[in-house]
Enzyme design. Structure first.
Site, short mmCIF file in Angstrom:
data_model
loop_
_atom_site.label_atom_id
_atom_site.label_comp_id
_atom_site.label_asym_id
_atom_site.label_seq_id
_atom_site.Cartn_x
_atom_site.Cartn_y
_atom_site.Cartn_z
N MET A 154 -13.94 -27.92 -22.78
CA MET A 154 -13.81 -26.79 -23.68
C MET A 154 -14.35 -25.48 -23.13
O MET A 154 -14.29 -24.47 -23.82
CB MET A 154 -14.57 -27.11 -24.96
CG MET A 154 -13.83 -26.71 -26.19
SD MET A 154 -14.53 -27.64 -27.56
CE MET A 154 -16.16 -28.06 -26.92
N PRO A 155 -14.86 -25.49 -21.91
CA PRO A 155 -15.40 -24.21 -21.41
C PRO A 155 -14.30 -23.16 -21.25
O PRO A 155 -13.12 -23.50 -21.14
CB PRO A 155 -15.96 -24.57 -20.02
CG PRO A 155 -16.07 -26.05 -20.00
CD PRO A 155 -15.01 -26.58 -20.91
#
Lengths: 67, 67, 67, 67, 67, 67
Positions: free
Chosen positions: D1-2
């Protein structure tokens, strides 16, 4: 006074759609947080598919595979 | 070491004006916080008026009305 | 209508210095580009020295060496 | 999810280099933090040398001096 | 795949309001541009009123005057 | 001279991991684009799970379900 930045791939977003995004986000901030629309700023960035990666891969390549 | 991002609408900012903004912000950070100009980075983004919204409306439309 | 984001390390910037940065950048944009101060937005981010890197190294370590 | 944003000057970065940056950053986040590549987003911004300043000066001018 | 960053002043936004913003922006991007919600990322930044300026002035001072 | 911003959820990233990210990204930019590490800036933002949304939902809620 909120500032919102929306980044999407550059794939034919038209001016009317941009207007809808700007109106929609501004309304949302007024409804949820009571923010004054007069000072709500929205900036849309369109990014070339060569410059956007997901899952370690350029969107250009994903599109070429039909994804 | 500061990083400064300036976003303005794309309406004919010329190279000399950009140079003035870069110099001015770098000087300000040195004067106020003692930051080393050598590692102060300034990035200017020019944004199409279709992609910038304020008060729930595209800047393009505001300009068309003389605002 | 400009939006300016200033990122500096979190090393004791006081409220008066922040006020000076905000005023200084807003004035600069008025002087150089004729931008209306009323809708100029400035956001200052203070970043922990562990989270800021330059030359491949955390600022925390550089400060420990006196840099 | 970065989410990772890489800003570089617009000086001829080719699509293969962009692919390498996207792959490299995504792998790094998986190795160091165990982040899932499937939802790692990387956006590359190429910035005109007139719009990038360091040491109070436009990169355009630095390049003209051979820096 | 869109990425949206919402910046507001840190003045008591609660978790339910944040959830509403996230849901609202994600829905908007699906409705207007057909974007897949599964890969739409929204990041909310709450900024101290000392660190947010408008009209050349900190929000802290404006709030103190009742604005 | 590149500027890289890495945003991850605030879930216990330790200083050594941050150092690895900073070193890794700086090396990558040198290898792929020949960028000078001395002026490569990396900023890591850790974002509360309440403030990060994906698929229209807060990460806090996804974590509570074991995702």
């Amino acid at each position: 006074m909120p500032y919102v930045n929306i980044k999407v791939t550059r794939e034919g977003v038209n001016p009317a759609q941009k207007a809808e995004l700007i109106k929609g986000v501004t309304d949302l901030l007024q409804q949820v947080l009571g923010k004054n629309p007069a000072t709500t700023v929205v900036v849309i960035d369109e990014v070339d598919t060569d410059n956007w990666g997901i899952a370690g891969e350029q969107v250009t390549r994903r599109r070429a595979r039909g994804q």
